[in-house]
Design a protein around this motif. Structure first.
Motif, PDB file in Angstrom:
ATOM      1  N   ILE A  38       0.879  -1.167   0.000  1.00 26.87           N
ATOM      2  CA  ILE A  38       0.000   0.000   0.000  1.00 26.87           C
ATOM      3  C   ILE A  38       0.918   1.219   0.000  1.00 26.87           C
ATOM      4  O   ILE A  38       1.642   1.460   0.971  1.00 26.87           O
ATOM      5  CB  ILE A  38      -0.923   0.030   1.225  1.00 26.87           C
ATOM      6  N   ALA A  39       0.927   1.963  -1.089  1.00 25.93           N
ATOM      7  CA  ALA A  39       1.852   3.078  -1.251  1.00 25.93           C
ATOM      8  C   ALA A  39       1.100   4.397  -1.309  1.00 25.93           C
ATOM      9  O   ALA A  39       0.197   4.568  -2.132  1.00 25.93           O
ATOM     10  CB  ALA A  39       2.685   2.903  -2.526  1.00 25.93           C
ATOM     11  N   MET A  40       1.458   5.320  -0.404  1.00 30.39           N
ATOM     12  CA  MET A  40       0.874   6.657  -0.416  1.00 30.39           C
ATOM     13  C   MET A  40       1.898   7.633  -0.976  1.00 30.39           C
ATOM     14  O   MET A  40       3.049   7.658  -0.538  1.00 30.39           O
ATOM     15  CB  MET A  40       0.433   7.072   0.989  1.00 30.39           C
ATOM     16  N   ILE A  41       1.474   8.436  -1.967  1.00 29.53           N
ATOM     17  CA  ILE A  41       2.358   9.382  -2.627  1.00 29.53           C
ATOM     18  C   ILE A  41       2.018  10.788  -2.143  1.00 29.53           C
ATOM     19  O   ILE A  41       0.864  11.220  -2.262  1.00 29.53           O
ATOM     20  CB  ILE A  41       2.210   9.311  -4.164  1.00 29.53           C
ATOM     21  N   LEU A 151      -4.935  -7.308  -3.717  1.00 31.27           N
ATOM     22  CA  LEU A 151      -4.506  -6.262  -4.641  1.00 31.27           C
ATOM     23  C   LEU A 151      -3.653  -5.212  -3.934  1.00 31.27           C
ATOM     24  O   LEU A 151      -3.919  -4.862  -2.782  1.00 31.27           O
ATOM     25  CB  LEU A 151      -5.718  -5.554  -5.263  1.00 31.27           C
ATOM     26  N   PRO A 152      -2.643  -4.674  -4.621  1.00 37.23           N
ATOM     27  CA  PRO A 152      -1.906  -3.530  -4.083  1.00 37.23           C
ATOM     28  C   PRO A 152      -2.754  -2.266  -4.214  1.00 37.23           C
ATOM     29  O   PRO A 152      -3.738  -2.235  -4.956  1.00 37.23           O
ATOM     30  CB  PRO A 152      -0.662  -3.463  -4.972  1.00 37.23           C
ATOM     31  N   LEU A 153      -2.359  -1.225  -3.507  1.00 39.27           N
ATOM     32  CA  LEU A 153      -3.116   0.025  -3.529  1.00 39.27           C
ATOM     33  C   LEU A 153      -2.160   1.216  -3.628  1.00 39.27           C
ATOM     34  O   LEU A 153      -1.159   1.283  -2.904  1.00 39.27           O
ATOM     35  CB  LEU A 153      -3.965   0.164  -2.262  1.00 39.27           C
ATOM     36  N   ILE A 154      -2.477   2.126  -4.529  1.00 38.80           N
ATOM     37  CA  ILE A 154      -1.781   3.406  -4.636  1.00 38.80           C
ATOM     38  C   ILE A 154      -2.728   4.490  -4.128  1.00 38.80           C
ATOM     39  O   ILE A 154      -3.900   4.522  -4.513  1.00 38.80           O
ATOM     40  CB  ILE A 154      -1.377   3.702  -6.089  1.00 38.80           C
ATOM     41  N   ILE A 155      -2.227   5.373  -3.275  1.00 40.93           N
ATOM     42  CA  ILE A 155      -3.049   6.461  -2.743  1.00 40.93           C
ATOM     43  C   ILE A 155      -2.446   7.781  -3.193  1.00 40.93           C
ATOM     44  O   ILE A 155      -1.314   8.123  -2.832  1.00 40.93           O
ATOM     45  CB  ILE A 155      -3.125   6.404  -1.209  1.00 40.93           C
ATOM     46  N   ASN A 156      -3.196   8.503  -3.998  1.00 45.13           N
ATOM     47  CA  ASN A 156      -2.759   9.811  -4.490  1.00 45.13           C
ATOM     48  C   ASN A 156      -3.293  10.895  -3.550  1.00 45.13           C
ATOM     49  O   ASN A 156      -4.467  10.892  -3.207  1.00 45.13           O
ATOM     50  CB  ASN A 156      -3.280  10.045  -5.913  1.00 45.13           C
ATOM     51  N   THR A 157      -2.425  11.818  -3.137  1.00 50.20           N
ATOM     52  CA  THR A 157      -2.833  12.847  -2.180  1.00 50.20           C
ATOM     53  C   THR A 157      -2.738  14.236  -2.791  1.00 50.20           C
ATOM     54  O   THR A 157      -2.122  14.432  -3.839  1.00 50.20           O
ATOM     55  CB  THR A 157      -1.950  12.796  -0.908  1.00 50.20           C
ATOM     56  N   ALA A 158      -3.343  15.203  -2.121  1.00 49.40           N
ATOM     57  CA  ALA A 158      -3.335  16.583  -2.600  1.00 49.40           C
ATOM     58  C   ALA A 158      -1.983  17.242  -2.320  1.00 49.40           C
ATOM     59  O   ALA A 158      -1.210  16.781  -1.487  1.00 49.40           O
ATOM     60  CB  ALA A 158      -4.457  17.365  -1.917  1.00 49.40           C
ATOM     61  N   GLY A 159      -1.723  18.348  -3.014  1.00 55.97           N
ATOM     62  CA  GLY A 159      -0.466  19.069  -2.851  1.00 55.97           C
ATOM     63  C   GLY A 159      -0.476  20.111  -1.751  1.00 55.97           C
ATOM     64  O   GLY A 159       0.497  20.856  -1.590  1.00 55.97           O
ATOM     65  N   TRP A 160      -1.564  20.177  -0.991  1.00 61.33           N
ATOM     66  CA  TRP A 160      -1.651  21.119   0.123  1.00 61.33           C
ATOM     67  C   TRP A 160      -1.041  20.442   1.351  1.00 61.33           C
ATOM     68  O   TRP A 160      -1.667  19.600   1.985  1.00 61.33           O
ATOM     69  CB  TRP A 160      -3.106  21.493   0.376  1.00 61.33           C
ATOM     70  N   VAL A 161       0.198  20.783   1.674  1.00 60.30           N
ATOM     71  CA  VAL A 161       0.931  20.057   2.712  1.00 60.30           C
ATOM     72  C   VAL A 161       1.328  20.955   3.882  1.00 60.30           C
ATOM     73  O   VAL A 161       2.198  20.587   4.674  1.00 60.30           O
ATOM     74  CB  VAL A 161       2.183  19.371   2.116  1.00 60.30           C
TER      75      VAL A 161
END
Length: 386
Positions: A38-41, A151-161
């Motif tokens: 599980i990968a969070m970007i 299943l693997p999982l990709i998590i796309n995040t917002a650019g507000w950091v």
């Protein structure tokens, strides 16, 4: 202004030469002994999160038949419409890692805004429910005897950091506890996230592997060059592309004007006001103005009984978006344009209104006046016994 009919997003203006550290990061995740990963970007806006996510998606599909993709970026989503959080299960490689595409999600929530700042609690609730749905269906113990189903999982995040955006990201990381956290960093350190497992306390131990990589584009001084994006135009293009599904596939449209005329000529669905409940997101509207406020707006369509159950009740899934093209209060009718099929639309009893607007370029086309209260309707939805 030209309407981009081929792609709902805009290509980057650079040729992408994949940095070696990106290749290494992808390899670490794909070959992880902790399968499926599980990968969070995460990282600042325009740093390359979406591009890396696409690259990782294609690489994972070389090992797995399908890959989950949880999109929590409501401003610039990868596969769906702005204002939505969505879960996708992808079974084919993307042809171009430099551009996004449009796909029908497996599950979706309509948040109704392009940033989480108006209601972080609701945003996190939607994110958690989507992850729980994925985990329960694709990574739970019921598949323990057949790991090929996991299943693997990709998590796309917002650019507000920064600020509240940082707090929201920390809550996401703590709740999901991904196996890998890929952090893209830029030359301007003040815009970067803290290094390491920043979401954990000093005495907390995490099982996540933190991977830090640089943004892909550099100038002659080896400084990060952020990929320029016109966020508003990208969002407009995705809305165009979504509602283009309402128009017969053989139509040849090149400009916004042609698209606006085609959209205005579509026979709408007729919906009885008494058969739907209007939910205003992030604001309050006087009761006498509820239906007036819908006129000429984009709404999320949902079924009140269809969604994950929590102690607070049901959180309805969004089945699609619609444009309320006209209202006849005397007859108690709404006129809605949507690509959602009649069979699904007949079950819809909730209209979510937020801050996702019809692109101005459609509203400002000369000679195109959207017909209100049209008698030429595409389909009269049957009455519901509420």
């Amino acid at each position: 202004m030209v309407f981009l009919s081929g792609s709902p997003s805009m290509p980057l203006h650079h040729e992408l030469s994949i940095p070696p550290q990106w290749v290494d990061a992808v390899d670490v995740i794909v070959r992880s002994p902790q399968t499926p990963p599980i990968a969070m970007i995460c990282g600042p806006k325009n740093s390359g999160k979406s591009t890396f996510s696409r690259l990782l998606l294609n690489s994972l599909l070389e090992r797995y038949e399908r890959v989950g993709y949880l999109d929590t970026d409501v401003g610039q989503p990868e596969f769906y419409v702005p204002g939505c959080l969505s879960l996708h299960v992808v079974d084919e490689c993307l042809q171009d890692v430099m551009t996004s595409s449009m796909r029908q999600p497996e599950r979706c929530f309509f948040f109704g805004d392009t940033s989480s700042k108006r209601d972080p609690e609701c945003y996190l609730n939607y994110s958690f429910r989507l992850y729980e749905y994925f985990f329960g269906k694709y990574q739970s113990n019921k598949h323990a005897n057949n790991r090929n189903l996991l299943l693997p999982l990709i998590i796309n995040t917002a650019g507000w950091v920064k600020g509240t955006g940082f707090d929201v990201l920390v809550e996401l990381l703590r709740y999901i506890s991904p196996s890998h956290v890929v952090q893209i960093r830029i030359s301007n350190e003040s815009k970067n996230l803290p290094t390491g497992l920043f979401w954990l306390g000093d005495e907390e131990k995490g099982h996540s592997k933190s991977i830090e990589i640089g943004a892909p584009f550099r100038d002659s001084f080896n400084r990060t060059v952020l990929s320029p994006k016109n966020a508003c135009k990208i969002r407009d293009n995705r809305i165009f592309y979504y509602f283009k599904q309402c128009i017969p596939s053989g139509s040849n449209m090149v400009t916004n004007k042609e698209f606006a005329h085609a959209l205005a000529s579509i026979s709408p669905y007729q919906v009885h006001i008494t058969q739907v409940k209007v939910v205003h997101l992030h604001c309050q509207v006087p009761e006498q103005e509820v239906f007036h406020s819908l006129n000429g707006t984009i709404v999320g369509l949902a079924v009140s009984s269809d969604g994950p159950k929590t102690s607070a009740g049901c959180t309805p899934w969004c089945v699609g978006l619609g444009i309320v093209r006209g209202i006849d209060l005397k007859r108690g009718l709404l006129y809605v344009i949507t690509p959602v099929s009649p069979s699904k639309l007949e079950k819809v009893d909730l209209l979510f209104q937020g801050f996702i607007e019809i692109p101005r370029s459609l509203l400002q086309v000369r000679g195109c006046v959207s017909p209100y209260m049209s008698k030429n309707v595409l389909h009269k939805l049957p009455d519901k016994h509420l």
